[in-house]
Design an enzyme around this catalytic site. Structure first.
Site, PDB file in Angstrom:
ATOM      1  N   GLY A  47       0.910  -1.263   0.073  1.00 58.12           N
ATOM      2  CA  GLY A  47       0.007  -0.037  -0.025  1.00 58.12           C
ATOM      3  C   GLY A  47       1.012   1.226  -0.058  1.00 58.12           C
ATOM      4  N   GLN A  52       2.891  10.177   1.680  1.00 62.35           N
ATOM      5  CA  GLN A  52       4.263   9.236   1.634  1.00 62.35           C
ATOM      6  C   GLN A  52       4.921   9.493   0.114  1.00 62.35           C
ATOM      7  OE1 GLN A  52       2.457   5.112   2.345  1.00 62.35           O
ATOM      8  NE2 GLN A  52       4.327   5.084   3.055  1.00 62.35           N
ATOM      9  N   CYS A 107       6.720  -0.507   6.252  1.00 58.55           N
ATOM     10  CA  CYS A 107       5.947   0.861   5.678  1.00 58.55           C
ATOM     11  C   CYS A 107       7.254   1.251   4.955  1.00 58.55           C
ATOM     12  CB  CYS A 107       5.784   1.699   6.824  1.00 58.55           C
ATOM     13  SG  CYS A 107       5.126   3.310   6.132  1.00 58.55           S
ATOM     14  N   LEU A 108       6.968   1.504   3.631  1.00 59.24           N
ATOM     15  CA  LEU A 108       7.667   2.061   2.749  1.00 59.24           C
ATOM     16  C   LEU A 108       8.393   3.277   3.271  1.00 59.24           C
ATOM     17  CD1 LEU A 108       6.123   1.332  -0.691  1.00 59.24           C
ATOM     18  CD2 LEU A 108       7.716  -0.141   0.444  1.00 59.24           C
ATOM     19  N   HIS A 149      -3.655   0.758   7.910  1.00 64.65           N
ATOM     20  CA  HIS A 149      -2.373   1.223   8.068  1.00 64.65           C
ATOM     21  C   HIS A 149      -2.328   2.550   7.041  1.00 64.65           C
ATOM     22  CE1 HIS A 149       2.206   0.542   7.840  1.00 64.65           C
ATOM     23  NE2 HIS A 149       2.103   1.724   6.818  1.00 64.65           N
ATOM     24  N   GLU A 150      -2.869   2.142   5.955  1.00 69.46           N
ATOM     25  CA  GLU A 150      -2.730   3.366   5.031  1.00 69.46           C
ATOM     26  C   GLU A 150      -3.563   4.850   5.454  1.00 69.46           C
ATOM     27  OE1 GLU A 150      -0.392   3.339   2.899  1.00 69.46           O
ATOM     28  OE2 GLU A 150      -0.043   0.853   3.115  1.00 69.46           O
ATOM     29  N   HIS A 153      -1.835   6.907   7.731  1.00 69.55           N
ATOM     30  CA  HIS A 153      -0.977   7.893   6.848  1.00 69.55           C
ATOM     31  C   HIS A 153      -1.607   9.295   6.701  1.00 69.55           C
ATOM     32  CE1 HIS A 153       2.876   5.774   6.267  1.00 69.55           C
ATOM     33  NE2 HIS A 153       2.071   4.817   5.949  1.00 69.55           N
TER      34      HIS A 153
HETATM   35 NI    NI Z   1       2.929   3.069   5.579  1.00 67.01          NI
END
Ligand code: NI
Length: 182
Positions: A47, A52, A107-108, A149-150, A153
């Protein structure tokens, strides 16, 4: 299409609440979505949220492939556990059952690490798709986890702030020490 630079933990854009998308079908939103999908796939992520990639808008992309679902489930039970590649604009989450399930997250924006996070395991979410259509789904398991999670953000939250036990914030190379043999 372009691969976008991913903001890493500490960049202020990851700590701010994102703003609603006012015109979900605008060409610049479609371009952003296309670039986010390409960036997510290139980085091998499940995701990605617009903040991000330094865009403080309420927009996420994600997928919950069958391979990430609990393989002990029967086929018909697995439906809510999976989702195709999905674009969700101005999403909202409703918790359907407060019981939490634990799972490892990455997480990226927090590269190289994994953390054990407890989250509600049964949710409903709503939002708009890339053509302005309404998307409404029930989600469980990894599917419920990736959506929460997304959407975190979009509130300026990263998963470590959801952790209750920071001894379970680890390098991904060490995760074998936490997994029990089948
Ligand atoms: Ni993330």
């Amino acid at each position: 299409m372009a691969i976008l630079k991913i903001a890493r933990m500490g960049h202020p854009v990851l700590s701010l609440p994102a703003k609603p998308v006012t015109d979900p079908t605008a060409p610049e939103i479609r371009r952003l979505v296309n670039d986010m999908v390409e960036t997510m796939i290139d980085a091998n992520g499940a995701g990605l949220a617009a903040p991000q990639v330094h865009v403080p808008l309420r927009l996420v992309v994600f997928q919950a492939p069958d391979g990430r679902a609990d393989q002990s489930l029967a086929d018909e039970e697995r439906f809510d556990h999976t989702a195709p590649l999905t674009v969700l604009i101005n999403p909202e989450i409703e918790i359907l059952a407060p019981e939490k399930e634990g799972g490892w997250e990455g997480c990226l924006s927090v590269p190289g690490l994994r953390g054990w996070v407890e989250r509600p395991g049964h949710i409903r979410y709503r939002g708009l798709g890339i053509n302005g259509e309404t998307i409404e789904r029930v989600a469980r398991g990894f599917h419920a986890r990736v959506v929460q999670h997304e959407c975190d953000h979009l509130e300026g939250r990263l998963y470590p702030s959801r952790m209750e036990d920071l001894s379970r914030l680890i390098f991904e190379s060490e995760i074998r020490h936490f997994q029990t043999a089948p």
